[in-house]
Scaffold this motif. Structure first.
Motif, mmCIF file in Angstrom:
data_model
loop_
_atom_site.group_PDB
_atom_site.id
_atom_site.type_symbol
_atom_site.label_atom_id
_atom_site.label_comp_id
_atom_site.label_asym_id
_atom_site.label_seq_id
_atom_site.Cartn_x
_atom_site.Cartn_y
_atom_site.Cartn_z
ATOM 1 N N THR A 161 12.041 -16.365 -4.431
ATOM 2 C CA THR A 161 11.938 -16.069 -2.903
ATOM 3 C C THR A 161 11.667 -14.455 -3.225
ATOM 4 O O THR A 161 12.029 -13.714 -4.263
ATOM 5 N N ILE A 162 11.233 -13.991 -1.863
ATOM 6 C CA ILE A 162 11.074 -12.584 -1.692
ATOM 7 C C ILE A 162 11.367 -12.150 -0.127
ATOM 8 O O ILE A 162 11.409 -13.204 0.463
ATOM 9 N N GLN A 163 12.041 -11.041 -0.123
ATOM 10 C CA GLN A 163 12.210 -10.409 1.103
ATOM 11 C C GLN A 163 11.407 -9.298 1.139
ATOM 12 O O GLN A 163 11.490 -8.435 0.673
ATOM 13 N N VAL A 164 10.729 -9.240 2.431
ATOM 14 C CA VAL A 164 9.727 -8.076 2.526
ATOM 15 C C VAL A 164 10.181 -7.296 4.027
ATOM 16 O O VAL A 164 10.315 -8.030 4.899
ATOM 17 N N SER A 165 10.611 -6.075 4.054
ATOM 18 C CA SER A 165 10.988 -5.307 5.199
ATOM 19 C C SER A 165 9.966 -4.108 5.249
ATOM 20 O O SER A 165 9.423 -3.635 4.462
#
Length: 112
Positions: free
Chosen positions: A26-30
């Motif tokens: 998974t990834i989290q982009v902010s």
């Protein structure tokens, strides 16, 4: 994170390619957000990069990009987040792996 000082369209593209090459689950982009009282806020204010003080869109309730760099508009930074997710999660390799996990694990099937 997208939108830090020095960010360019090319560096965003490189970050997307790098995430795809790493191929994590998974990834989290902010969005890089200059909150008042932080060094990032002071930097953006002093350099004239702050486009708006409203960190959240009053109509949608979503965080908005308030940093506007020369050569990289706030709208481009904001659009980079969904683009990042689309390019990562809609890769055939990722989709095949996710399908295999869902076929094997009934808990994962219910989660989606």
């Amino acid at each position: 994170m997208v939108g830090l000082p020095g960010e360019t369209k090319e560096s965003i593209e490189a970050s997307i390619r790098f995430a795809c090459e790493l191929d994590p689950d998974t990834i989290q982009v902010s969005l890089a957000t200059p909150y008042p009282g932080t060094e990032f806020y002071d930097f953006c204010r002093d350099q004239g990069y702050l486009q708006d003080d409203a960190l959240v869109n009053n109509t949608t309730g979503y965080q908005q990009c308030v940093v506007d760099y020369p050569g990289l508009a706030a709208a481009d930074i904001f659009q980079a987040v969904p683009q990042f997710y689309r390019r990562f999660y809609f890769r055939p390799r990722y989709m095949a792996r996710a399908a295999m996990v869902m076929m094997r694990d009934p808990i994962e099937r219910r989660r989606c």
